[in-house]
Design a protein around this motif. Structure first.
Motif, PDB file in Angstrom:
ATOM      1  N   GLY A 162      24.759 125.051 -82.422  1.00 12.04           N
ATOM      2  CA  GLY A 162      25.815 125.769 -83.117  1.00 12.04           C
ATOM      3  C   GLY A 162      26.648 124.780 -83.917  1.00 12.04           C
ATOM      4  N   ALA A 163      27.326 125.272 -84.933  1.00 12.58           N
ATOM      5  CA  ALA A 163      28.195 124.433 -85.753  1.00 12.58           C
ATOM      6  C   ALA A 163      29.609 124.982 -85.696  1.00 12.58           C
ATOM      7  CB  ALA A 163      27.702 124.387 -87.197  1.00 12.58           C
ATOM      8  N   GLY A 177      20.292 128.151 -87.579  1.00  9.87           N
ATOM      9  CA  GLY A 177      18.932 128.681 -87.516  1.00  9.87           C
ATOM     10  C   GLY A 177      18.892 130.165 -87.814  1.00  9.87           C
ATOM     11  N   THR A 178      17.680 130.680 -87.906  1.00 12.65           N
ATOM     12  CA  THR A 178      17.500 132.084 -88.273  1.00 12.65           C
ATOM     13  C   THR A 178      16.949 132.943 -87.140  1.00 12.65           C
ATOM     14  OG1 THR A 178      15.281 131.574 -89.128  1.00 12.65           O
ATOM     15  CG2 THR A 178      17.110 131.454 -90.687  1.00 12.65           C
ATOM     16  N   MET A 183      23.010 132.249 -77.518  1.00 14.54           N
ATOM     17  CA  MET A 183      24.374 131.742 -77.559  1.00 14.54           C
ATOM     18  C   MET A 183      25.360 132.910 -77.426  1.00 14.54           C
ATOM     19  SD  MET A 183      26.079 129.353 -80.543  1.00 14.54           S
ATOM     20  CE  MET A 183      24.455 128.640 -80.800  1.00 14.54           C
ATOM     21  N   ARG A 184      26.433 132.688 -76.657  1.00 18.63           N
ATOM     22  CA  ARG A 184      27.410 133.752 -76.432  1.00 18.63           C
ATOM     23  C   ARG A 184      28.830 133.254 -76.680  1.00 18.63           C
ATOM     24  NH1 ARG A 184      25.807 138.385 -73.997  1.00 18.63           N
ATOM     25  NH2 ARG A 184      23.597 138.481 -73.405  1.00 18.63           N
ATOM     26  N   HIS A 185      29.673 134.200 -77.100  1.00 18.03           N
ATOM     27  CA  HIS A 185      31.088 133.926 -77.355  1.00 18.03           C
ATOM     28  C   HIS A 185      31.886 134.946 -76.562  1.00 18.03           C
ATOM     29  CE1 HIS A 185      34.785 134.819 -79.822  1.00 18.03           C
ATOM     30  NE2 HIS A 185      34.938 133.537 -79.606  1.00 18.03           N
ATOM     31  N   ASN A 191      24.974 136.568 -83.503  1.00 18.24           N
ATOM     32  CA  ASN A 191      23.877 136.721 -84.454  1.00 18.24           C
ATOM     33  C   ASN A 191      23.706 135.442 -85.257  1.00 18.24           C
ATOM     34  OD1 ASN A 191      23.381 139.488 -83.833  1.00 18.24           O
ATOM     35  ND2 ASN A 191      25.170 140.055 -85.056  1.00 18.24           N
ATOM     36  N   PRO A 192      22.449 135.068 -85.552  1.00 21.54           N
ATOM     37  CA  PRO A 192      22.208 133.851 -86.336  1.00 21.54           C
ATOM     38  C   PRO A 192      22.948 133.886 -87.668  1.00 21.54           C
ATOM     39  CG  PRO A 192      20.160 134.707 -85.442  1.00 21.54           C
ATOM     40  CD  PRO A 192      21.203 135.753 -85.193  1.00 21.54           C
TER      41      PRO A 192
END
Length: 219
Positions: A162-163, A177-178, A183-185, A191-192
Motif C-alpha cells: 500500500g502507499a 496494484g490492480t 488489505m483492510r481499513h 479496492n485496488p
C-alpha cells in the motif's frame, strides 16, 4: 536540470539527470532507466517532452504507475512529485543554478554557484503536523514509524503493498496494484487503486500485520 532520485526496496539510492526529450523506464536492459525487478514491466513507463514541461506516461504496465499515490495513464510532472514503479520509489525534482549576489560591504568574496529548487509556494504547502504508523502485531509490535516522505509504501515485497501519500489535505492510503486485495481499513476491505483518507486512530491490516495510523504525531 530535472532529475530523478531512485530508491530501491533495499534502500539503495541512485540519481539520474534528465538531459534528453524522452526517457524510457522498465525491466529490459535497453531502457534508459533499467529497473531489474519482476514487479516492473519490460517497458513500464516513459518521461517525455520539453525539459520545462515533462510528462509521465504509463506504457500499459502490469502493475501500473503511481504518481503521488494515484494510478495514472499520463500526467505532467511537478517539482517534488513521487513516482512508484513496482517496488521502486522515484522522486522527481527540478533545479537551476544561479550566482548569489555579493554583499557590497564584503571584500575578497568569491561568488559560488548554488543549486536552488524551483518551488511554487502554492504547490509546496504541506500540512504542518507529522504522522506515524504504530505496529500492533508481530515481533515488532509497539514500534512506531514516522511518515516523513511525500509517499511511503507499506507491506512486503512479493506481497500486498500500500502507499500512504502526504497531501495538503491530509494523508491518504491506496492499495498498489490492480488485483483484488485483502488489505483492510478499519475492518473494511479496500479496492485496488481507490484511495482512503486516513484519520488518527485508523486501523490498517496489510500482509497479516496490524498497523495503527497516528495523527498528529509528536516526537
Amino acid at each position: 536540470m530535472p532529475q530523478l532520485t531512485i530508491i530501491a526496496e533495499t534502500g539503495e539510492t541512485s540519481s539520474l539527470s534528465l538531459t534528453k526529450n524522452e526517457l524510457t523506464i522498465g525491466r529490459r536492459r535497453d531502457n534508459q532507466l533499467c529497473l531489474p525487478h519482476l514487479s516492473v514491466s519490460g517497458y513500464h513507463a516513459r518521461i517525455y517532452g520539453d525539459p520545462d514541461c515533462l510528462t509521465l506516461e504509463d506504457l500499459g504496465s502490469t502493475n501500473g504507475t503511481l504518481l503521488n499515490g494515484r494510478r495514472i495513464k499520463q500526467h505532467f510532472l511537478l517539482h517534488s512529485d513521487e513516482i512508484i514503479i513496482g517496488s521502486y520509489q522515484i522522486r522527481y525534482t527540478e533545479t537551476y543554478s544561479r550566482i548569489p549576489e555579493q554583499a557590497p560591504e564584503l571584500e575578497n568574496v568569491t561568488s559560488i554557484k548554488s543549486t536552488t529548487p524551483i518551488i511554487d509556494p502554492e504547490l509546496e504547502t504541506i500540512i504542518s503536523e507529522a504522522a506515524a504508523l504504530k505496529i500492533s502485531s508481530g515481533t515488532k509490535a509497539g514500534s512506531v514509524l514516522p511518515i516523513e516522505k511525500p509517499v511511503t509504501t507499506v507491506g512486503k515485497s512479493g506481497g500486498e503493498i500500500g502507499a500512504i501519500a502526504k497531501k495538503t489535505t491530509g494523508y491518504y492510503l491506496v492499495p498498489v496494484g490492480t488485483e483484488p486485495t485483502a488489505m483492510r481499513h478499519n475492518g473494511r476491505a479496500l479496492n485496488p487503486q481507490v484511495e482512503i483518507k486516513l484519520v488518527g486512530g485508523d486501523q490498517i491490516e496489510i500482509g497479516g500485520e496490524q498497523l495503527e495510523f497516528i495523527y498528529p504525531f509528536y516526537r
